[in-house]
Design an enzyme around this catalytic site. Sequence first.
Site, PDB file in Angstrom:
ATOM      1  N   CYS A 101       1.426   5.185  -3.857  1.00 60.89           N
ATOM      2  CA  CYS A 101       0.529   4.401  -4.714  1.00 60.89           C
ATOM      3  C   CYS A 101      -0.811   5.121  -4.883  1.00 60.89           C
ATOM      4  O   CYS A 101      -1.343   5.212  -5.993  1.00 60.89           O
ATOM      5  CB  CYS A 101       0.316   3.009  -4.121  1.00 60.89           C
ATOM      6  SG  CYS A 101      -0.770   1.992  -5.141  1.00 60.89           S
ATOM      7  N   CYS A 222       2.441  -4.898  -0.251  1.00 67.44           N
ATOM      8  CA  CYS A 222       1.986  -6.073  -1.009  1.00 67.44           C
ATOM      9  C   CYS A 222       3.133  -6.823  -1.658  1.00 67.44           C
ATOM     10  O   CYS A 222       3.255  -8.014  -1.528  1.00 67.44           O
ATOM     11  CB  CYS A 222       0.983  -5.642  -2.079  1.00 67.44           C
ATOM     12  SG  CYS A 222       0.879  -6.785  -3.469  1.00 67.44           S
TER      13      CYS A 222
END
Length: 416
Positions: A101, A222
């Site tokens: 990410c 997440c």
Amino acid sequence: MGLVRHVVCAMSGGVDSSVAALILKRRGYNVTGVFMKNWDSLDESGVCSTERDCDDAYRVCQSLDIPFHQVSYVKEYWHDVFSNLLKEYEKGRTPNPDILCNKHIKFNHFHKYAIHTLGADAMATGHYARTSQEDEEVFQQLHTTRPTTLFRDRFEIRNPVKLCKGADLAKDQTFFLSQISQDALRQTLFPLAGLTKEFVKKMAAEAGFHHVLRKKESMGICFIGERNFENFILEYLEPKPGNFVSIEDGAVKGTHKGWFTLTLGQRAKIGGQKDAWFVVDKDIVTGDVFVAPTTNHPALFRDTVRTDRFHWIASDPPAELVRTQMMECHFRFIHQMALIPCTVTLNMDGSVWISLSQLARALTPGQFAVLYKGDECLGSGKITQLGPSEFTLQKGRERLVASRQQNDEPIPDPVS
């Protein structure tokens, strides 16, 4: 300071990025806060707290009186990070979405958005890390991309910017930044570089950011949230049932729903077993997952790994490594694990072999081998190959001894 510099701060709705924006504002910068939406929580049953995080980031920007933007990288995240993650699991590897990410989203798409779309002089994040350049040097970068030619301009003096550990070693996040590009690092500020987490919390409390202080620190991935990982991954990958097989005698101990639901070193949930068994290897052709009794079984310990093409933060491998093909440094493949001294060998294709000075438990393909030299994070490479385990080496030694005894040959003393 003369010219007021424009800095775009990545806002997550957490305490670290909130205090990063506060520090930048106090330093006199013209700050813009941007919240990145990377996962579409509309797909889920409301587990990911994206909306609340966005509201929290907005409230911080309001109290700091700075502009607030929201940008969506849901498509990019799916394409660059999540699809890659699923492919890795199918190959029997265990990927690291946090490193990916940062590489693909925050320090690529977001970096370009901050500099080119919002016209910022630099971007900033709430990571506990620092670079080798002073803030003023960050703003001296010209908005030009580096030439992609093999030979850089000999007259252009550009010492690589180093990525170094933050002051709070317990919170240091260089591990997660080990795949970012030199260009993005050159234009990044880490306002929390010299601070401890405790001090950051104190600053947040004094600034009245109580709504972000009350939040639990986000751990894990997440988009999985509080859910069971096996249930989550089976929403995206077809179940591929197979057997749990004992590494010691080949006995079938139970069944699993797919090798991608398991990672090396974890406890295997096997019904009807009195003792705990641990995952030590996978065969994605047969679907067998090999398990061993006890958490410290020799099948879990190795001291050699190979990576794919290694990503050096400085763009080029260290001069010493290029010159001699070998280098001493330190290694970790899990955030905050103790660093292990190692010897690195550079291969012709840019990959590296890493030989550790001691055995490490559950070295895992798909994870990143991150290298350090003192305070500097040199970069990382994805682990693609493992050396033999202690168990394999023991078995080899036993077979050698047995065959020598059979042939009445003298058995050499083991090298101490």
